[in-house]
Design a protein around this motif. Sequence first.
Motif: not given
Length: 291
Positions: A175-181, A184-189, A204-207, A283-289
Motif C-alpha cells: 500500500n505504501t508503494l501504491q500510495g507513492f505512485r 498526479p503527474t501534474a502536481l509533480r510537474e 509536500e506533494i507525494v506524502l 481520507h477527509r484531510r486528503r488534498p482535494g477531498a
Amino acid sequence: MAAEPTAIAAGGRLEAAPTSRPLARRAKPTLADPAPRWRRAVDALLPWLLPATLLVLWTVGAAQGWISPQVLPSPQFVGETLRDLATSGDLWLHVSASLQRVLVGFAAGALLGLLLGAAMGLSRRFEAYVLPTFNALVQIPVLGWLPFVLLLVGIGEPLKYILIAKAAMVPVALNTLQGFRQTPTALREVGQACGYSRRQQVLEIVLPHAIPTLFTGLRLGFTKAWLSLVVVELVASSEGLGYLIVYGRQLFQLDLVMAAVIVVGAIGYAIDRLLDAVERAAHRRRPGAAR
C-alpha cells in the motif's frame, strides 16, 4: 395588474423598487423529518442482526439439546467461564501477553513495510530489483516460515515477533508503494517548475496524497498481524489467547475455547473500528477531498 419594478436612488446606489407582488417565503421546518432518523437507526442495527440471530440459535440449540453440551456449551456456561477468567486475573494475563506481542511485531513490520514501500515507490530501479522477489516470498504463509525461523531463533518470543512482523509488513509495503505512485503527474510537474527539491516534493506533494492509502495499509497490516498472532500462539506459546484456546482444547473444555474465541474477536473488532475511524479521518484531510 402588478406594478413594474423601478429603479430608485438609495444612498448613491440603484436598487430595485419593491413590487406589489409579495415574495414567497419558505416555510420554516417545525419538526424534523423522522424518516432519516429511522433510516440511521436501522442502518446502525443491521450489522448486529446476524450476530443476534446466531446467538438466539445457539441459545435455543443448547436449551433443546440439538448439540451435545460437550461439543457446544450453552452461552450461559461460556459467560460464566469468561467471568471466572476475568475475576481471577487470568484473562488479563493472557490478553496483555497477546497485545504486547502483536504491538511489538506490528510496529516492527509496519516500519519495515513503510521503508521498503517508500524505497520502491521513489525508485523505479529499486522496485525492478526487489518487487518480483518480494511478491514471490510473500506468497508463503506464516506457518510455512515457522520451521525455518524456529531453527534460527528457537521457540521463544523472537519467533513470534518475527512472524507477526512479516505478516504486517506485506500489506503495509504494497500500500505504501501504491500510495507513492498515485500522486498526479501534474502536481509533480508543478513542483519541479517551482524549483522544489527532491525532499520537498516527497514531503509536500507525494506524502499528503499517499497518507490515506498508507492508513489503509496499516489497517490491513494490523489485521494480518492479529491473525498471525493467534496462529503463532496456537503452535508455540505458554501464554496468550491462542495458548488459551489450545489449552481448552487439550482439556476438552469447549467453554474455555469459546470464551477465548469471543475475546479474540472482540479485541480484533474494537481495534479495527479504531483504525477505520483514523483511516476515514485521513481520507477527509486528503488534498482535494470533498469537505
